[in-house]
Design an enzyme around this catalytic site. Structure first.
Site, PDB file in Angstrom:
ATOM      1  N   HIS A 245       0.823  -1.309  -0.013  1.00 32.39           N
ATOM      2  CA  HIS A 245      -0.100   0.031  -0.183  1.00 32.39           C
ATOM      3  C   HIS A 245       0.995   1.249  -0.081  1.00 32.39           C
ATOM      4  CE1 HIS A 245      -3.830  -2.079   0.346  1.00 32.39           C
ATOM      5  NE2 HIS A 245      -3.400  -2.802   1.475  1.00 32.39           N
TER       6      HIS A 245
HETATM    7  C1  BDR Z   1      -3.495   1.750   4.554  1.00 29.53           C
HETATM    8  O1  BDR Z   1      -4.179   1.588   5.632  1.00 29.53           O
HETATM    9  C2  BDR Z   1      -3.170   1.431   6.613  1.00 29.53           C
HETATM   10  O2  BDR Z   1      -3.515   0.316   7.297  1.00 29.53           O
HETATM   11  C3  BDR Z   1      -1.878   0.919   5.783  1.00 29.53           C
HETATM   12  O3  BDR Z   1      -0.863   1.426   6.563  1.00 29.53           O
HETATM   13  C4  BDR Z   1      -2.150   2.055   4.733  1.00 29.53           C
HETATM   14  O4  BDR Z   1      -1.541   3.253   4.748  1.00 29.53           O
HETATM   15  C5  BDR Z   1      -3.858   0.625   3.457  1.00 29.53           C
HETATM   16  O5  BDR Z   1      -5.652   0.792   3.332  1.00 29.53           O
END
Ligand code: BDR
Ligand code: CA
Length: 321
Positions: A245
């Site tokens: 992500h």
């Molecule tokens: C996002 O949510 C967080 O848990 C992760 O770090 C990332 O930024 C993904 O949906």
């Protein structure tokens, strides 16, 4: 070579930590500062983790503590089932970190840095957007002074996904939808790297193992820190590895040619069962379909496609340097 001067706004977080290792090692990136925000854990934990990561991988980079709660809604519960009790995969007892915090609040740090370096600073935001919204509210002039804003968050349904925190909302949008709607409505250049591309960019177990064996301390750390995250992904039915992500947003800054984007204003729903849902009005619709809630706002670039193999290769090459 003109470097990308980045303020990394983050809620570390396992994937936040992985992205930070990349940012610290990429030759075209200068980390100007790290700002913490609540999100994957409470603000004390995410700030402590930011200090820990900075002292280990970017020792001269200042860390400023950010918002403890969203603009309007209550702070969410930490998501320890995804990131671990310490939000860094519980691999070691981190304890007290010797690096002192920058004395300023995160949004103040952003304002000062942007005004000191007009046209040069990229805000790379991979947690709830609260600090950016606070900075805009206190100093609207910074919108014209920032080079660009790159956000990990949201989802536009390109691959049938609208959310991961709820069926309608990605986690960073869901955590502070009011802030996200402010950030996407401000007159600065915003690019959004959401689930449409991060779900296509999977660091497999084999990929992570190869980093562990070939990329020194950084590769070993990425392997160690990702074990907890990988178990969560497996329990969630994603048995192939972990979604990249936050790294995807970092990769976008230096390699945007690897992404396909769609231009158009973006709104974020701020309440109701779909709070945090991101909706873009594609520029192609503008002449045909009036949409007053979108038409007065600037266009954002939303990622709708990615060369995932090249993005992963960039990560491996950067860590191997
Ligand atoms: C996002 O949510 C967080 O848990 C992760 O770090 C990332 O930024 C993904 O949906
Ligand atoms: Ca994050």
């Amino acid at each position: 070579m003109t470097k990308h001067r980045i303020i990394y706004d983050t809620d570390p977080g396992i994937d936040d930590a992985i992205a930070l290792v990349f940012l610290a090692r990429h030759p075209e990136i200068e980390l100007v500062g790290i700002t913490s925000v609540f999100g994957n854990a409470d603000i004390d934990t995410t700030t402590r983790n930011a200090l820990y990561l900075a002292s280990r991988f970017a020792p001269h980079v200042p860390v400023a503590r950010g918002a403890a709660a969203p603009l309007k809604c209550p702070a969410p519960e930490p998501i320890s089932h995804i990131h671990g009790n310490d939000a860094l995969g519980d691999i070691e007892r981190i304890g007290h970190v010797d690096k002192p915090e920058d004395g300023r609040a995160a949004h103040r740090f952003m304002i000062d840095a942007v005004r000191a370096h007009p046209g040069e600073i990229t805000l790379l935001a991979v947690g709830p957007m609260t600090n950016l919204a606070l900075a805009l509210q206190e100093a609207p002039d910074i919108a014209a002074l920032v080079r660009e804003v790159v956000v990990m968050g949201g989802a536009f349904g390109i691959n049938g996904t609208l959310g991961n925190a709820t069926p309608a909302a990605e986690a960073n949008m869901h955590a502070d939808p009011d802030a996200a709607d402010i950030v996407f409505g401000a007159p600065w250049n915003v690019s959004i790297v959401g689930l449409d591309v991060t779900h296509e960019t999977v660091m497999t177990t084999a990929f992570l193992a190869s980093l562990r064996d070939s990329a020194g301390d950084a590769g070993r750390f990425v392997w160690d820190v990702s074990r907890f995250y990988e178990r969560f992904h497996a329990s969630d039915g994603i048995s192939r590895g972990i979604y990249a992500h936050d790294y995807s947003a970092a990769a976008f800054v230096v390699a945007r040619a690897l992404y396909t984007t769609r231009s158009g204003p973006v709104r974020v729903l701020t309440d109701g069962i779909a709070a945090g849902l991101t909706i873009q009005k594609p520029a192609s619709m503008r002449t045909d379909t009036p949409a007053p809630d979108w038409d007065t706002r600037p266009a954002c670039d939303a990622c709708i496609g990615v060369d995932a193999d090249a993005v992963l290769d960039l990560f491996a090459r950067t860590l191997a340097r």
